[in-house]
Design a protein around this motif. Sequence first.
Motif: not given
Length: 268
Positions: A48, A103-104, A107, A110-111
């Motif tokens: 990340q 960014t996606e 995300k 992290e999801t």
Amino acid sequence: KTVNAETAVRGYVITRDESFLSNFENAKQETRNSIAQLREQLKDNQPQLERLALLETLFNEKVKVLDDAKLRVDAVRADPQSDGKISFSTKGKEIMDKIRVVTEEMKAVETSLLRERETELKNNFSRASFFLIIGSIAGIVLLTLANILIYHENRKRTIAESQLKNVNRDLEARVGERTKNLAEINEALRHSELFNRATIDSLSAHIAVVDRSGKIVTVNNAWTKFAESNHESNQPLASHLGVNFLDVCRSSSNKVESSRSVAVNLLV
């Protein structure tokens, strides 16, 4: 925040209103602050951090494109001969597309991590609940067993105490009975002694009872009077209990020849 920066520059390009520039600067600073916060939060996640570094690079490139657009607007405003038309390349859109892709991805990662942590948390909670239930059941069982043992021990103790009380009562009864018997025997002996004493005192003969060693055990009144009337001053009184009558007879003078013959007869 990047979108806000882009919107502010577009507003400035279209309206030439410099108030949009402050929004642009604010958006840049907020974006950099957000990136710094994310870097601190993701310090234990190297993949990340690499995506964040790429995102920061893309953002800087996007800011450079927006700064270039701002400079073009400033140049047009400064040139009175300019027709006011400004042409822009598609580089800014390409950078924004890349920013959205990164960014996606971040995300999505992290999801996924959040779901894994939630699953792990649920599993931990389930295990903790299971062990808590097992521990509670075991505690209840142990407590029940302890109460049963205590009950049995108390019951044994109560029975033992009851038996001990019965034994004590029986012993006290026996002791009381023996004491009563001894008292009755003593009383009978006392009456017997009084009767014997009265019997020999009623006789006129001189009576003295001695044991095997010659010690006087008892005498009657006639003997006491006889002993007192025939007593020699240098000899113990022959009517006293415990005096050895044989010794008295042996040491008697010639005047009491009968005493000597009594002593001889006793020895025989």
